[in-house]
Scaffold this motif. Structure first.
Motif, short mmCIF file in Angstrom:
data_model
loop_
_atom_site.label_atom_id
_atom_site.label_comp_id
_atom_site.label_asym_id
_atom_site.label_seq_id
_atom_site.Cartn_x
_atom_site.Cartn_y
_atom_site.Cartn_z
N ALA A 12 0.81 -1.22 0.00
CA ALA A 12 0.00 0.00 0.00
C ALA A 12 0.85 1.27 0.00
O ALA A 12 0.39 2.31 -0.46
CB ALA A 12 -0.94 0.00 1.21
N ILE A 13 2.08 1.17 0.47
CA ILE A 13 2.93 2.37 0.55
C ILE A 13 4.08 2.36 -0.45
O ILE A 13 4.95 3.22 -0.39
CB ILE A 13 3.47 2.57 1.98
N VAL A 14 4.05 1.44 -1.40
CA VAL A 14 5.18 1.32 -2.33
C VAL A 14 5.42 2.60 -3.14
O VAL A 14 6.55 2.90 -3.51
CB VAL A 14 5.02 0.07 -3.24
N THR A 15 4.39 3.39 -3.40
CA THR A 15 4.56 4.63 -4.17
C THR A 15 4.52 5.88 -3.30
O THR A 15 4.53 6.99 -3.81
CB THR A 15 3.47 4.76 -5.25
N LYS A 16 4.47 5.70 -1.99
CA LYS A 16 4.38 6.85 -1.07
C LYS A 16 5.68 7.03 -0.30
O LYS A 16 6.22 6.07 0.24
CB LYS A 16 3.23 6.64 -0.09
N ILE A 17 6.15 8.25 -0.24
CA ILE A 17 7.32 8.54 0.59
C ILE A 17 6.81 8.69 2.02
O ILE A 17 6.04 9.60 2.33
CB ILE A 17 8.05 9.81 0.13
N SER A 18 7.24 7.78 2.88
CA SER A 18 6.74 7.76 4.26
C SER A 18 7.46 8.78 5.13
O SER A 18 8.64 9.06 4.95
CB SER A 18 6.91 6.37 4.86
N ARG A 19 6.75 9.31 6.07
CA ARG A 19 7.27 10.25 7.06
C ARG A 19 7.26 9.56 8.42
O ARG A 19 6.42 8.70 8.70
CB ARG A 19 6.40 11.49 7.12
N GLU A 20 8.18 9.98 9.29
CA GLU A 20 8.18 9.46 10.65
C GLU A 20 6.87 9.84 11.34
O GLU A 20 6.41 10.96 11.22
CB GLU A 20 9.35 10.03 11.43
N CYS A 47 12.78 3.19 9.89
CA CYS A 47 12.84 2.56 8.57
C CYS A 47 12.47 3.61 7.52
O CYS A 47 11.40 4.23 7.61
CB CYS A 47 11.87 1.39 8.51
N SER A 48 13.31 3.81 6.54
CA SER A 48 13.07 4.80 5.50
C SER A 48 11.94 4.42 4.56
O SER A 48 11.43 5.26 3.84
CB SER A 48 14.34 5.04 4.68
N TYR A 49 11.55 3.16 4.55
CA TYR A 49 10.46 2.72 3.67
C TYR A 49 9.09 3.05 4.26
O TYR A 49 8.24 3.60 3.59
CB TYR A 49 10.57 1.22 3.39
N ASP A 50 8.86 2.68 5.53
CA ASP A 50 7.54 2.87 6.11
C ASP A 50 7.46 3.98 7.16
O ASP A 50 6.38 4.31 7.63
CB ASP A 50 6.99 1.56 6.68
N GLY A 51 8.60 4.55 7.55
CA GLY A 51 8.60 5.65 8.52
C GLY A 51 8.34 5.21 9.94
O GLY A 51 8.12 6.04 10.82
N CYS A 52 8.35 3.92 10.21
CA CYS A 52 8.07 3.39 11.55
C CYS A 52 9.38 3.15 12.31
O CYS A 52 10.46 3.11 11.73
CB CYS A 52 7.27 2.10 11.45
N TYR A 53 9.22 2.96 13.61
CA TYR A 53 10.37 2.76 14.51
C TYR A 53 10.53 1.29 14.85
O TYR A 53 9.55 0.56 15.00
CB TYR A 53 10.18 3.56 15.79
N TYR A 54 11.80 0.87 14.99
CA TYR A 54 12.13 -0.52 15.25
C TYR A 54 13.22 -0.61 16.30
O TYR A 54 14.00 0.32 16.48
CB TYR A 54 12.62 -1.20 13.95
N CYS A 55 13.29 -1.77 16.94
CA CYS A 55 14.36 -2.03 17.91
C CYS A 55 15.64 -2.40 17.16
O CYS A 55 15.63 -2.56 15.94
CB CYS A 55 13.94 -3.16 18.86
N ASN A 56 16.74 -2.55 17.90
CA ASN A 56 18.04 -2.88 17.29
C ASN A 56 18.09 -4.27 16.68
O ASN A 56 18.97 -4.55 15.87
CB ASN A 56 19.16 -2.75 18.33
N GLU A 57 17.17 -5.13 17.05
CA GLU A 57 17.16 -6.47 16.48
C GLU A 57 16.36 -6.54 15.18
O GLU A 57 16.68 -7.31 14.28
CB GLU A 57 16.61 -7.48 17.48
N CYS A 58 15.32 -5.74 15.08
CA CYS A 58 14.48 -5.74 13.87
C CYS A 58 15.01 -4.78 12.79
O CYS A 58 14.64 -4.90 11.63
CB CYS A 58 13.04 -5.35 14.22
N HIS A 59 15.86 -3.86 13.19
CA HIS A 59 16.44 -2.89 12.25
C HIS A 59 17.94 -2.89 12.49
O HIS A 59 18.43 -2.31 13.46
CB HIS A 59 15.85 -1.51 12.50
N ILE A 60 18.67 -3.57 11.62
CA ILE A 60 20.12 -3.70 11.81
C ILE A 60 20.89 -2.87 10.78
O ILE A 60 21.97 -3.23 10.36
CB ILE A 60 20.56 -5.19 11.77
N ASP A 61 20.30 -1.75 10.39
CA ASP A 61 20.93 -0.78 9.48
C ASP A 61 21.21 -1.35 8.09
O ASP A 61 22.18 -0.95 7.43
CB ASP A 61 22.22 -0.20 10.08
N GLU A 62 20.37 -2.26 7.64
CA GLU A 62 20.49 -2.73 6.26
C GLU A 62 19.99 -1.62 5.34
O GLU A 62 19.16 -0.81 5.73
CB GLU A 62 19.68 -4.01 6.04
#
Length: 152
Positions: A12-20, A47-62
């Motif tokens: 649903a957000i593939v064409t939308k630039i997400s904001r925090e 996450c730059s794709y969905d603008g949501c926040y993640y912990c250090n295990e779910c977001h490892i700076d890929e």
């Protein structure tokens, strides 16, 4: 690996630039695993794709190219994304998910390479169309290309 609901959210957000959205909008929980995140629990990563926040295990700076940033800003740089988002984007990267003529039609005017792709794609369809010999149908559907072909 992905639930149907998760895939629908990501598509649903593939064409939308997400904001925090802010940690409070997520109830100070990781979007991936619902672990508490924030000041006393540890730094949250966006996450730059969905603008949501993640912990250090779910977001490892890929990093990954964000389709919406390419579509709207012609930005092919890699941005930091959550791990499951990167996996999702890798799995769908070869599928034609975005209709540029609908999502950002001005891109054809702004970027010459995209205009060339559109012309080549349309010519391929025209050349393979069983109705090509029918002048009225071809001229209505592909008027510009048809006129160009007739001049050759």
């Amino acid at each position: 690996m992905f639930s149907l609901q998760k895939v629908q959210q990501l598509l649903a957000i593939v064409t939308k630039i997400s904001r925090e959205k802010g940690l409070d909008a997520q109830n100070y929980q990781c979007k991936g695993c619902t672990r508490p995140i924030g000041i006393i629990y540890g730094k949250a990563k966006v996450c730059s794709y969905d603008g949501c926040y993640y912990c250090n295990e779910c977001h490892i700076d890929e990093e990954c190219v964000i389709p919406a940033k390419v579509l709207h800003n012609w930005d092919f740089r890699k941005h930091k994304v959550a791990s499951y988002t990167k996996t999702f984007l890798q799995q769908v990267e070869s599928f034609p998910l975005i209709d540029v003529s609908f999502s950002n039609p001005s891109l054809y005017d702004a970027i010459t390479e995209v205009q060339d792709i559109k012309v080549n794609y349309s010519e391929t369809i025209l050349n393979n169309c069983p109705f090509y010999a029918h002048f009225e149908l071809a001229s209505v559907v592909f008027s510009d290309l048809f006129q160009r072909k007739m001049r050759l």
